[in-house]
Structure formats: structure tokens, C-alpha cells
Scaffold this motif. Structure first.
Motif, mmCIF file in Angstrom:
data_model
loop_
_atom_site.group_PDB
_atom_site.id
_atom_site.type_symbol
_atom_site.label_atom_id
_atom_site.label_comp_id
_atom_site.label_asym_id
_atom_site.label_seq_id
_atom_site.Cartn_x
_atom_site.Cartn_y
_atom_site.Cartn_z
ATOM 1 N N ILE A 7 0.838 -1.207 0.000
ATOM 2 C CA ILE A 7 0.000 0.000 0.000
ATOM 3 C C ILE A 7 0.868 1.251 0.000
ATOM 4 N N ILE A 8 1.949 1.223 0.784
ATOM 5 C CA ILE A 8 2.889 2.351 0.824
ATOM 6 C C ILE A 8 3.526 2.560 -0.549
ATOM 7 N N ILE A 9 3.877 1.448 -1.212
ATOM 8 C CA ILE A 9 4.479 1.535 -2.546
ATOM 9 C C ILE A 9 3.486 2.126 -3.543
ATOM 10 N N TYR A 10 2.225 1.715 -3.440
ATOM 11 C CA TYR A 10 1.197 2.280 -4.310
ATOM 12 C C TYR A 10 1.078 3.794 -4.085
ATOM 13 N N LEU A 11 1.122 4.215 -2.826
ATOM 14 C CA LEU A 11 1.061 5.649 -2.526
ATOM 15 C C LEU A 11 2.258 6.380 -3.129
ATOM 16 N N ALA A 12 3.421 5.740 -3.065
ATOM 17 C CA ALA A 12 4.618 6.354 -3.645
ATOM 18 C C ALA A 12 4.474 6.505 -5.157
ATOM 19 N N PHE A 13 3.814 5.540 -5.806
ATOM 20 C CA PHE A 13 3.629 5.645 -7.254
ATOM 21 C C PHE A 13 2.584 6.700 -7.602
ATOM 22 N N ILE A 14 1.629 6.935 -6.696
ATOM 23 C CA ILE A 14 0.721 8.065 -6.892
ATOM 24 C C ILE A 14 1.529 9.362 -6.903
ATOM 25 N N SER A 15 2.452 9.484 -5.972
ATOM 26 C CA SER A 15 3.279 10.694 -5.899
ATOM 27 C C SER A 15 4.143 10.848 -7.141
ATOM 28 N N LEU A 16 4.535 9.702 -7.743
ATOM 29 C CA LEU A 16 5.325 9.749 -8.973
ATOM 30 C C LEU A 16 4.495 10.291 -10.132
ATOM 31 N N GLY A 17 3.199 9.952 -10.154
ATOM 32 C CA GLY A 17 2.331 10.387 -11.249
ATOM 33 C C GLY A 17 1.821 11.803 -11.120
ATOM 34 N N LEU A 18 1.703 12.301 -9.893
ATOM 35 C CA LEU A 18 1.122 13.633 -9.679
ATOM 36 C C LEU A 18 1.791 14.742 -10.497
ATOM 37 N N PRO A 19 3.117 14.857 -10.500
ATOM 38 C CA PRO A 19 3.734 15.971 -11.236
ATOM 39 C C PRO A 19 3.787 15.767 -12.746
ATOM 40 N N ASP A 20 3.670 14.504 -13.207
ATOM 41 C CA ASP A 20 3.931 14.203 -14.612
ATOM 42 C C ASP A 20 3.010 14.930 -15.569
ATOM 43 N N SER A 21 1.782 15.171 -15.161
ATOM 44 C CA SER A 21 0.800 15.761 -16.076
ATOM 45 C C SER A 21 0.535 17.239 -15.809
ATOM 46 N N LEU A 22 1.224 17.831 -14.834
ATOM 47 C CA LEU A 22 0.933 19.214 -14.455
ATOM 48 C C LEU A 22 1.377 20.229 -15.497
ATOM 49 N N LEU A 23 2.600 20.065 -15.993
ATOM 50 C CA LEU A 23 3.160 21.078 -16.883
ATOM 51 C C LEU A 23 2.329 21.250 -18.142
ATOM 52 N N GLY A 24 1.898 20.136 -18.724
ATOM 53 C CA GLY A 24 1.143 20.221 -19.969
ATOM 54 C C GLY A 24 -0.174 20.967 -19.825
ATOM 55 N N VAL A 25 -0.933 20.674 -18.748
ATOM 56 C CA VAL A 25 -2.248 21.306 -18.604
ATOM 57 C C VAL A 25 -2.128 22.750 -18.117
ATOM 58 N N ALA A 26 -1.054 23.077 -17.402
ATOM 59 C CA ALA A 26 -0.892 24.434 -16.881
ATOM 60 C C ALA A 26 -0.198 25.360 -17.868
ATOM 61 N N TRP A 27 0.474 24.805 -18.869
ATOM 62 C CA TRP A 27 1.323 25.619 -19.719
ATOM 63 C C TRP A 27 0.592 26.742 -20.475
ATOM 64 N N PRO A 28 -0.624 26.528 -20.994
ATOM 65 C CA PRO A 28 -1.288 27.653 -21.675
ATOM 66 C C PRO A 28 -1.386 28.907 -20.804
ATOM 67 N N VAL A 29 -1.575 28.734 -19.490
ATOM 68 C CA VAL A 29 -1.621 29.885 -18.577
ATOM 69 C C VAL A 29 -0.225 30.327 -18.185
ATOM 70 N N MET A 30 0.655 29.369 -17.899
ATOM 71 C CA MET A 30 2.036 29.682 -17.522
ATOM 72 C C MET A 30 2.742 30.456 -18.632
ATOM 73 N N GLN A 31 2.510 30.038 -19.871
ATOM 74 C CA GLN A 31 3.153 30.699 -21.010
ATOM 75 C C GLN A 31 2.793 32.178 -21.057
ATOM 76 N N SER A 32 1.522 32.483 -20.827
ATOM 77 C CA SER A 32 1.067 33.873 -20.839
ATOM 78 C C SER A 32 1.637 34.660 -19.660
ATOM 79 N N ASP A 33 1.598 34.062 -18.460
ATOM 80 C CA ASP A 33 2.069 34.760 -17.262
ATOM 81 C C ASP A 33 3.563 35.049 -17.308
ATOM 82 N N LEU A 34 4.326 34.089 -17.840
ATOM 83 C CA LEU A 34 5.785 34.219 -17.840
ATOM 84 C C LEU A 34 6.320 34.840 -19.124
ATOM 85 N N GLY A 35 5.441 35.034 -20.118
ATOM 86 C CA GLY A 35 5.872 35.613 -21.383
ATOM 87 C C GLY A 35 6.859 34.738 -22.123
ATOM 88 N N ALA A 36 6.636 33.427 -22.083
ATOM 89 C CA ALA A 36 7.562 32.473 -22.688
ATOM 90 C C ALA A 36 7.018 31.968 -24.018
#
Length: 392
Positions: A7-36
Motif C-alpha cells: 500500500i505504501i508503494i502504491y502511494l509512492a507511485f501516486i506521488s510519482l504520477g502527480l507531477p507528470d501531467s501538471l506542466l502540460g495542462v498548466a502551460w497555456p496559462v504559464m506561457q502567458s504569465d511568464l511571457g515564454a
């Protein structure tokens, strides 16, 4: 005790997946805010994946010296700190600095836990392990979408994910004593089965270098294109929906979360199907479903069909990666399986590193509308490599 650690290992793999998809979905807003420029997301993704490749290649030595439990704990702590850095980031330069420990931590967690589960638990747990990565990868866009739609704040989304990671760090810290106890008590039935079922294969490749074994290069190509597809859809899917399908950023983020949801649910179901259907059949079926989903993205249908396409691609990808990993000792013999597994992970991360930025570079000089065509090509190449491997 072994179940609790799982169960602990499964939780650790959840933590591995959490950041993987953040950049792609946030980038349309991040790009505008950061002027990149648009392709900056690809370069950030390359930096993260580059760190993952390095730590994956070095993980064997590190795991032997410090143990899986300690490496998982410190790597999760590293990723949590990196995500907190994203929250405080005042510029794109700061994002690149934080991307380095984010990638280094992820690679060590991935390699260590895959090896530990393959060694100490039954085969179906590999599919379920990767379904929990999908849980994290699905929750990430959902959380980010809430902050983007409510506050138009991508940084608070990163702060929330960092907080979840730090909570998992605390759990992993208290679980540290369990690792050695479970390792000592776990039976070795799985390893004995591999020795018995692959005796002839073991002898055939006794004095052959891993890369000279028949089919290894096709296996590496399969991993290259698989991770190319998975990472490219995750990184650029939202930008495609916003810029080509004219969807709001928050809606696009939710649709991408359905893609990761397809991977998650598919892998959970795969864990049960492995009792009845072979790995190779599941791999082929998954690739055909993913190909159908990719074709649906190309066709000039209303945007709702794009959602179906994303879900189909996710469902198709679900069984491929864990089944290919579990098939490694069966295809190539147990003696070389650990070395070949390391090669496969490194090549997989290479696909994640270079293919999404390549699409971003081409799109910045043309249009993000090329996205579905690239996905079709990547899936077709994966299918071809896999079938070549089956015919070796």
C-alpha cells in the motif's frame, strides 16, 4: 506486513504520477504569465526527463548502497521540494532549476519500485502499481484545473501538489523499517518460476551480451515510441484542444485528465485480465485501441469526438508498459533481464525527453494542429516494432 508495504508503494507511485501531467495542462496559462514562447514547455519537459534518465541509469548502484526504502523516501522529498520551487518561481529560469531535482527524484523512484515489485510481489501487482501512477497523473490535471478555473493561478496548483507530496514523504519516513523486514520474509517463488520456465533461454544466452540477444533492439524501440506517445499526449494535448478545438483552458485540462483516467482504469482492469490473457496479446490489443483513438483525433469531427479519442488512447496505452516490463525475463531470460530492464527504462525516458520537445519545436514553426498526426505515426511505429519483436 507485506500487504501494508505494498500500500505504501502504491502511494509512492501516486506521488510519482502527480507531477507528470501538471506542466502540460498548466502551460497555456504559464506561457502567458511568464511571457515564454510555446516551445519552452518542451525544453522544460526535456530537462525533467533528462534528470530522470540520469538517475535511472545510476539507480542500480544507488539502490544497492542505500536500499529501496531510503532511496524512495529521499527521492520523494526531492520532488516535493522541486514542486514547491515551481510555486515560488519568479521566472522561467527558476523553473529550469527546479526541473532538475524533479527529474532526478522521479527516475530513482520509478526504477527502484519497479524492480522491488517485480522481485517481491506477484505479476499482476505490476499492472496495479502502474495504475496507481495513473491515479496521480489523473488527479494532477483535476487539481490544476480547479485552480486555473477558480483563481487563474497555476502556482497554487503546484503548491497543493507539493503539499500532497510532503504528506507522502512523512508516510514514507515512518515506513522505512518495513522494507528490510519484508525483503527478508518475502518468498522467492516468482524467481524460481522464472528459472524453471526459462531454463533453455537462460542457457542459450549464457555468454551473449544483452544487446546482442535477438529482439532486444526491437524491444527498445517499442519502449521509445510508447513513452513518446504517452508523454506527447500529456504535454501537448491541452494546447491542441485550446488552440485548435477552441476549448477553454480549464475544460482542456479536464479532458486531458480523462486521458490519464483511461490509463489508470485500464491498468487496474489489466491486473485482473493478466490471469487469463497473455502479456503479448494485451500489448497488441492495447496498441490497436490506441491507434484507433489517435485516428479519431485526426478526423474532422466535432470536439466531443476528440474527448473520445483521448480516452481511447489512454485505455489503449494502459496495458502496454507494465506488460512489456513483465515480459522482459520471459523474452530474454532471467540472467540478463535486470540489465535489459535498465536499458528499456533509459530508452523509455529518452522517448519522453526528446519526442514531446520535437513536436513543440515543429509546432512553433507551423501549427499545433500537427499533434494528432504525430501521435498516429508514433503509435504505428510502436506497433511495428512490437510485432517485429514477436516474430524474432
Amino acid at each position: 506486513m507485506a500487504t501494508f508495504l505494498l500500500i505504501i508503494i502504491y502511494l509512492a507511485f501516486i506521488s510519482l504520477g502527480l507531477p507528470d501531467s501538471l506542466l502540460g495542462v498548466a502551460w497555456p496559462v504559464m506561457q502567458s504569465d511568464l511571457g515564454a514562447p510555446l516551445e519552452t514547455a518542451g525544453l522544460l519537459f526535456m530537462t525533467i526527463a533528462g534528470g530522470t534518465i540520469i538517475s535511472s541509469l545510476a539507480s542500480g548502484r544507488i539502490l544497492k548502497q542505500f536500499g529501496t526504502g531510503s532511496v524512495t523516501f529521499f527521492s520523494t522529498l526531492m520532488t516535493a521540494g522541486a514542486l514547491l520551487g515551481f510555486y515560488f518561481a519568479p521566472s522561467v529560469t527558476w523553473l529550469f532549476i527546479c526541473a532538475i531535482p524533479l527529474g532526478l527524484g522521479a527516475g530513482a523512484i520509478d526504477a527502484g519500485l519497479n524492480d522491488y515489485v517485480a522481485t517481491h510481489y506477484k505479476a499482476h501487482h505490476m499492472s496495479w502499481l502502474h495504475s496507481f501512477w495513473g491515479v496521480g497523473a489523473t488527479l494532477g490535471p483535476v487539481i490544476m484545473a480547479q485552480f486555473i478555473s477558480g483563481q487563474n493561478s497555476w502556482s497554487n496548483g503546484y503548491l497543493t501538489i507539493a503539499g500532497i507530496q510532503f504528506l507522502l514523504v512523512i508516510i514514507l519516513m515512518f515506513a522505512l523499517p518495513l522494507w528490510n523486514k519484508v525483503t527478508q520474509k518475502t518468498n522467492t517463488t516468482l524467481n524460481e518460476e522464472l528459472d524453471d520456465s526459462n531454463g533453455e533461454l537462460y542457457n542459450e544466452y549464457e555468454n551473449v551480451k544483452p544487446l546482442q540477444i535477438k529482439g532486444v533492439k526491437f524491444a527498445l524501440l517499442s519502449f521509445l515510441f510508447y513513452c513518446g506517445v504517452e508523454a506527447t499526449v500529456g504535454l501537448w494535448g491541452s494546447s491542441y484542444l485550446v488552440n485548435i478545438k477552441d476549448l477553454p483552458v480549464a475544460v482542456a485540462a479536464q479532458w486531458v485528465s480523462f486521458y490519464y483516467g483511461g490509463i489508470t482504469i485500464g491498468r487496474f482492469i489489466t491486473g485482473f485480465i493478466t490471469f487469463k490473457i497473455s502479456n503479448r496479446t494485451l500489448i497488441r490489443m492495447g496498441q490497436m485501441i490506441a491507434f484507433a483513438g489517435a485516428l479519431l483525433l485526426i478526423l474532422p469531427f466535432p470536439s466531443t469526438f476528440s474527448l473520445v479519442g483521448f480516452v481511447l488512447v489512454g485505455l489503449g496505452l494502459a496495458p502496454i508498459f507494465p506488460c512489456m516490463l513483465h515480459e522482459t525475463p520471459t523474452r530474454f531470460g532471467k540472467k540478463h533481464s535486470q540489465t535489459i530492464m535498465g536499458y528499456q527504462m533509459a530508452i523509455a525516458y529518452t522517448g519522453s525527453t526528446f519526442m514531446p520537445p520535437l513536436l513543440g519545436f515543429i509546432a512553433s514553426h507551423s501549427t499545433i494542429g500537427i499533434f494528432p498526426f504525430c501521435i498516429v505515426v508514433f503509435v504505428a511505429a510502436m506497433l511495428l516494432s512490437s510485432e517485429k519483436l514477436n516474430n524474432v
